[in-house]
Design a protein around this motif. Sequence first.
Motif, short mmCIF file in Angstrom:
data_model
loop_
_atom_site.label_atom_id
_atom_site.label_comp_id
_atom_site.label_asym_id
_atom_site.label_seq_id
_atom_site.Cartn_x
_atom_site.Cartn_y
_atom_site.Cartn_z
N ILE A 171 0.84 -1.20 0.00
CA ILE A 171 0.00 0.00 0.00
C ILE A 171 0.87 1.25 0.00
O ILE A 171 0.61 2.21 -0.73
N GLY A 172 1.93 1.24 0.80
CA GLY A 172 2.88 2.36 0.82
C GLY A 172 3.53 2.56 -0.53
O GLY A 172 3.69 3.69 -1.00
N PHE A 173 3.89 1.47 -1.18
CA PHE A 173 4.49 1.56 -2.51
C PHE A 173 3.50 2.20 -3.48
O PHE A 173 3.87 3.05 -4.29
N TYR A 174 2.25 1.79 -3.39
CA TYR A 174 1.23 2.33 -4.29
C TYR A 174 1.07 3.84 -4.10
O TYR A 174 1.08 4.60 -5.05
N PHE A 175 0.91 4.27 -2.86
CA PHE A 175 0.62 5.69 -2.60
C PHE A 175 1.84 6.59 -2.72
O PHE A 175 1.74 7.72 -3.21
N PHE A 176 2.99 6.13 -2.27
CA PHE A 176 4.15 7.03 -2.23
C PHE A 176 5.07 6.92 -3.44
O PHE A 176 5.78 7.87 -3.75
N ILE A 177 5.05 5.79 -4.10
CA ILE A 177 5.98 5.64 -5.22
C ILE A 177 5.23 5.47 -6.53
O ILE A 177 5.46 6.18 -7.50
N ASP A 178 4.30 4.54 -6.57
CA ASP A 178 3.62 4.21 -7.81
C ASP A 178 2.84 5.40 -8.39
O ASP A 178 2.89 5.65 -9.59
N LYS A 179 2.14 6.13 -7.57
CA LYS A 179 1.35 7.27 -8.06
C LYS A 179 2.23 8.33 -8.70
O LYS A 179 1.80 9.03 -9.60
N LYS A 180 3.45 8.46 -8.23
CA LYS A 180 4.36 9.48 -8.77
C LYS A 180 5.11 8.96 -10.00
O LYS A 180 5.37 9.70 -10.93
#
Length: 168
Positions: free
Chosen positions: A43-52
């Motif tokens: 979830i952290g990867f999705y919100f903090f890295i993937d979205k950017k």
Amino acid sequence: MFQNSQITSDLPDIEQLNLVKIHKNYLWILLVNSTLVWSIIFIGFYFFIDKKIAVSHPQVSNYGYLLLAVICGFYFILLIVGFSRRKYALREKDISYSSGIIIEKLTTVPFARVQHLEVDQKPISRLLKLASIQIFTAGESNDDLKINGIPKKEALKIKEYITNFINE
């Protein structure tokens, strides 16, 4: 004159230890806890890295998920294989705990070095009637021993046995 002769035979065979496996329900606790942690990582990867990254480099984002999935899978394999290596043995004057896959570790604590003992249950362990026993030793805290995943009745018996030995 000082003498220090080498002992060549009549040593006790440590391989003869009758090690008891940690209760199989403790594996479920490890799996649930690990699943929660890995879910937070994804979830952290999705919100903090993937979205950017996904906007400008969608291919990199996919590789990131693949890398995370491989690491997660490898972690769970090590967890399951490593669980089968967790064992303990209670003898007349000491307790031993064995664990490890890549680095095998066997810790033996003589009762003469024990300062105090604790038996505790975390919420999920309580549901499965499991406990942890922690044995605190004299000297450095590195010598302390904690065995998780023992049936509560067994942990209390071990604590009582060691306490009686210390008090004699």
